[in-house]
Design a protein around this motif. Sequence first.
Motif, short mmCIF file in Angstrom:
data_model
loop_
_atom_site.label_atom_id
_atom_site.label_comp_id
_atom_site.label_asym_id
_atom_site.label_seq_id
_atom_site.Cartn_x
_atom_site.Cartn_y
_atom_site.Cartn_z
N SER A 96 39.65 16.21 6.15
CA SER A 96 38.64 15.80 7.23
C SER A 96 37.37 16.47 7.25
CB SER A 96 39.39 15.90 8.57
OG SER A 96 38.24 15.66 9.64
N LEU A 97 36.17 15.90 7.75
CA LEU A 97 35.01 16.69 7.50
C LEU A 97 34.64 17.50 8.50
CD1 LEU A 97 32.64 13.23 7.10
CD2 LEU A 97 33.18 15.34 5.47
N GLN A 98 35.69 17.36 9.72
CA GLN A 98 35.63 18.39 11.08
C GLN A 98 36.20 19.65 10.42
OE1 GLN A 98 37.17 16.12 14.00
NE2 GLN A 98 35.18 15.03 14.26
N GLU A 99 37.05 19.68 9.62
CA GLU A 99 37.71 20.93 9.03
C GLU A 99 36.74 22.04 8.57
OE1 GLU A 99 40.93 20.13 6.71
OE2 GLU A 99 41.91 18.91 8.04
N GLY A 100 36.71 23.23 9.38
CA GLY A 100 35.72 24.22 8.90
C GLY A 100 34.34 24.15 9.36
N ALA A 101 34.19 23.17 10.14
CA ALA A 101 32.89 23.10 10.71
C ALA A 101 32.69 24.11 11.87
CB ALA A 101 32.77 21.66 11.59
N GLU A 102 33.48 24.80 12.30
CA GLU A 102 33.38 25.90 13.54
C GLU A 102 32.62 27.08 12.62
OE1 GLU A 102 37.59 26.04 11.91
OE2 GLU A 102 36.40 24.33 12.97
N VAL A 152 28.19 28.50 11.00
CA VAL A 152 27.05 29.29 11.54
C VAL A 152 27.93 30.62 12.00
CG1 VAL A 152 25.04 29.88 12.87
CG2 VAL A 152 25.10 27.64 11.70
N ASP A 153 27.68 31.76 11.70
CA ASP A 153 28.47 32.84 12.31
C ASP A 153 27.54 33.34 13.54
OD1 ASP A 153 29.94 35.00 13.02
OD2 ASP A 153 29.40 36.18 11.13
N ASP A 200 28.09 35.43 15.83
CA ASP A 200 27.96 36.75 16.08
C ASP A 200 26.99 37.64 15.25
OD1 ASP A 200 29.85 36.83 18.08
OD2 ASP A 200 31.50 37.30 16.63
N ARG A 201 26.87 37.18 14.00
CA ARG A 201 25.83 37.79 13.09
C ARG A 201 24.52 37.29 13.62
NH1 ARG A 201 26.25 36.07 6.93
NH2 ARG A 201 25.48 34.03 8.18
N VAL A 202 24.31 36.40 13.90
CA VAL A 202 22.92 35.56 14.36
C VAL A 202 22.53 36.47 15.60
CG1 VAL A 202 21.80 33.53 15.29
CG2 VAL A 202 23.21 33.29 13.36
N LYS A 203 23.47 36.55 16.85
CA LYS A 203 22.93 37.28 17.55
C LYS A 203 22.74 38.75 17.45
CE LYS A 203 26.03 34.87 20.78
NZ LYS A 203 27.07 34.92 21.86
N LYS A 204 23.45 39.40 16.46
CA LYS A 204 23.10 40.81 16.15
C LYS A 204 21.77 40.88 15.39
CE LYS A 204 24.82 44.46 13.00
NZ LYS A 204 25.71 44.70 11.99
N ASN A 205 21.40 39.87 14.52
CA ASN A 205 20.22 39.66 13.95
C ASN A 205 18.89 39.63 14.98
OD1 ASN A 205 21.28 40.25 11.32
ND2 ASN A 205 21.33 38.10 10.73
N ILE A 206 19.14 38.50 15.76
CA ILE A 206 18.11 38.42 16.93
C ILE A 206 17.68 39.74 17.65
CG2 ILE A 206 17.76 37.19 19.09
CD1 ILE A 206 18.96 34.77 17.56
N CYS A 207 18.97 40.47 18.07
CA CYS A 207 18.94 41.64 18.86
C CYS A 207 18.15 42.61 18.14
CB CYS A 207 20.34 42.17 19.30
SG CYS A 207 20.91 40.97 20.73
#
Length: 77
Positions: A15-21, A24-25, A27-34
């Motif tokens: 299914s195309l929905q498998e692995g969609a979650e 984008v990580d 937690d890593r994006v929030k850490k980089n923005i901070c």
Amino acid sequence: MDADLASYLDEAVPSLQEGAEHLVDCDRVKKNICTVARESRAVVADLMVDQPLFLLSSAFVSGLLLGRTLFSGKKPS
């Protein structure tokens, strides 16, 4: 409608929905923005404390350029 199409689907194709979650990580994006925000705040604080004339002159030049751009008689094409 899904039940009508289920017989035509190939079981080997995932299914195309498998692995969609995990696209984008978050937690890593929030850490980089901070980190970027913290470093930017430190740079601005250093400029304001250590080099206030540089900050004032760069703000003045930026204001001149922005005012010239906004209030010029030319219309964008």
